[in-house]
Scaffold this active site. Structure first.
Site, PDB file in Angstrom:
ATOM      1  N   LEU A 130      31.642  32.747  37.546  1.00  0.00           N
ATOM      2  CA  LEU A 130      31.848  34.281  38.049  1.00  0.00           C
ATOM      3  C   LEU A 130      33.722  34.489  39.112  1.00  0.00           C
ATOM      4  O   LEU A 130      34.196  33.583  39.491  1.00  0.00           O
ATOM      5  CB  LEU A 130      30.650  34.424  39.594  1.00  0.00           C
ATOM      6  CG  LEU A 130      29.231  34.501  38.831  1.00  0.00           C
ATOM      7  CD1 LEU A 130      28.394  33.754  40.315  1.00  0.00           C
ATOM      8  CD2 LEU A 130      29.206  35.432  38.383  1.00  0.00           C
ATOM      9  N   ASP A 131      33.690  35.319  38.879  1.00  0.00           N
ATOM     10  CA  ASP A 131      35.191  35.847  39.875  1.00  0.00           C
ATOM     11  C   ASP A 131      34.820  35.438  41.436  1.00  0.00           C
ATOM     12  O   ASP A 131      33.643  35.214  41.662  1.00  0.00           O
ATOM     13  CB  ASP A 131      35.301  37.745  39.804  1.00  0.00           C
ATOM     14  CG  ASP A 131      35.955  37.888  38.698  1.00  0.00           C
ATOM     15  OD1 ASP A 131      35.749  37.175  37.710  1.00  0.00           O
ATOM     16  OD2 ASP A 131      35.900  39.255  39.013  1.00  0.00           O
ATOM     17  N   ARG A 132      35.844  34.675  42.014  1.00  0.00           N
ATOM     18  CA  ARG A 132      35.723  34.405  43.194  1.00  0.00           C
ATOM     19  C   ARG A 132      35.598  34.863  44.087  1.00  0.00           C
ATOM     20  O   ARG A 132      34.516  34.394  45.141  1.00  0.00           O
ATOM     21  CB  ARG A 132      37.466  33.841  43.659  1.00  0.00           C
ATOM     22  CG  ARG A 132      37.293  33.970  45.090  1.00  0.00           C
ATOM     23  CD  ARG A 132      38.373  33.888  45.961  1.00  0.00           C
ATOM     24  NE  ARG A 132      40.052  32.898  45.193  1.00  0.00           N
ATOM     25  CZ  ARG A 132      40.488  31.989  45.657  1.00  0.00           C
ATOM     26  NH1 ARG A 132      39.876  31.421  46.891  1.00  0.00           N
ATOM     27  NH2 ARG A 132      41.424  31.228  45.555  1.00  0.00           N
TER      28      ARG A 132
END
Length: 239
Positions: free
Chosen positions: A53-55
């Site tokens: 997942l994106d940060r």
């Protein structure tokens, strides 16, 4: 941060966690910042990345606990046999209540680290549905059939309704209660108003995947406090 508090499900082959926004899924190139995978490696002898997942995105993420499981789950993601559902708060109110965005996504060669819709890009398909219209914002469900970098963020921008607090594809502005509560008064103890939400309003909520025995596993990640509180306040004002 206690790893145990993030664990949603665990068996011999996988571990599912509810990632907080701001934490890396896996180590970056420098490897200086903490990541979920690093925390898991401190607990287990080995751990395998299945997806990420994106940060800035919170929510459901799984890791495999052995090589066989890693291959099994990774192949399902590659073959698009998983069901991945996200929830997000977007700016404004989409005219279409549900639909699909089929638009190729490519890396922005001018602004590194960002993505855009371009014919040279890879195919990207996102289904969307408006779950609640708050007028200034809308609570939506997204299902991604492909796993492109920043896919939901880019596609939300493409339909004119970027995700709230998205500093790259939206205006990046935090959500303040005073922006939609008509009779807002700041508490005497607070010198200035604190935002209800000050991070990307995107949450990986559900994942459906088959285990090594062919049984379907359905996983759900509850909303974190900041996003949940924002929705509760919006619900109050919309009644």
């Amino acid at each position: 941060m206690k790893l145990q508090e993030l664990i949603l499900f665990e068996n011999d082959d996988l571990i599912a966690l509810n990632k907080p926004s701001g934490l890396l899924s896996i180590p970056d190139r420098e490897g200086k910042e903490p990541s979920l995978k690093y925390l898991l490696l401190e607990k287990f002898n080995e751990i395998f990345t299945v997806h990420r997942l994106d940060r800035e995105t919170s929510g459901l993420i799984i890791f495999a606990k052995n090589a066989e499981a890693h291959k099994h789950f990774s192949l399902q993601f590659e073959a698009r046999k998983t069901v991945k559902l996200y929830n997000g708060l977007v700016m404004g109110a989409p005219v279409e209540q549900e639909g699909s965005i089929d638009a190729p996504i490519a890396e922005n060669t001018v602004k590194r680290g960002t993505m855009l819709i371009h014919k040279r890009g890879k195919q990207a398909l996102t289904d969307f549905k408006v779950l609640k219209n708050f007028k200034i914002y809308s609570w939506m469900q997204f299902r991604i059939h492909t796993g492109r970098t920043h896919q939901i963020r880019v596609h939300a921008k493409a339909i004119g309704h970027p995700l709230v607090c998205d500093a790259i594809y939206g205006d990046g502005r935090p959500v303040f209660l005073s922006s939609f509560k008509s009779k807002f008064n700041l508490s005497k103890n607070e010198p200035e108003e604190r935002p209800l939400l000050n991070r990307l309003a995107l949450h990986a909520s559900r994942l459906k995947i088959n285990d090594l025995q062919g049984n379907t596993i359905e996983l759900t990640a509850p909303l974190h406090k900041d996003l949940k509180a924002t929705l509760q306040q919006l619900e109050k004002r919309s009644r």
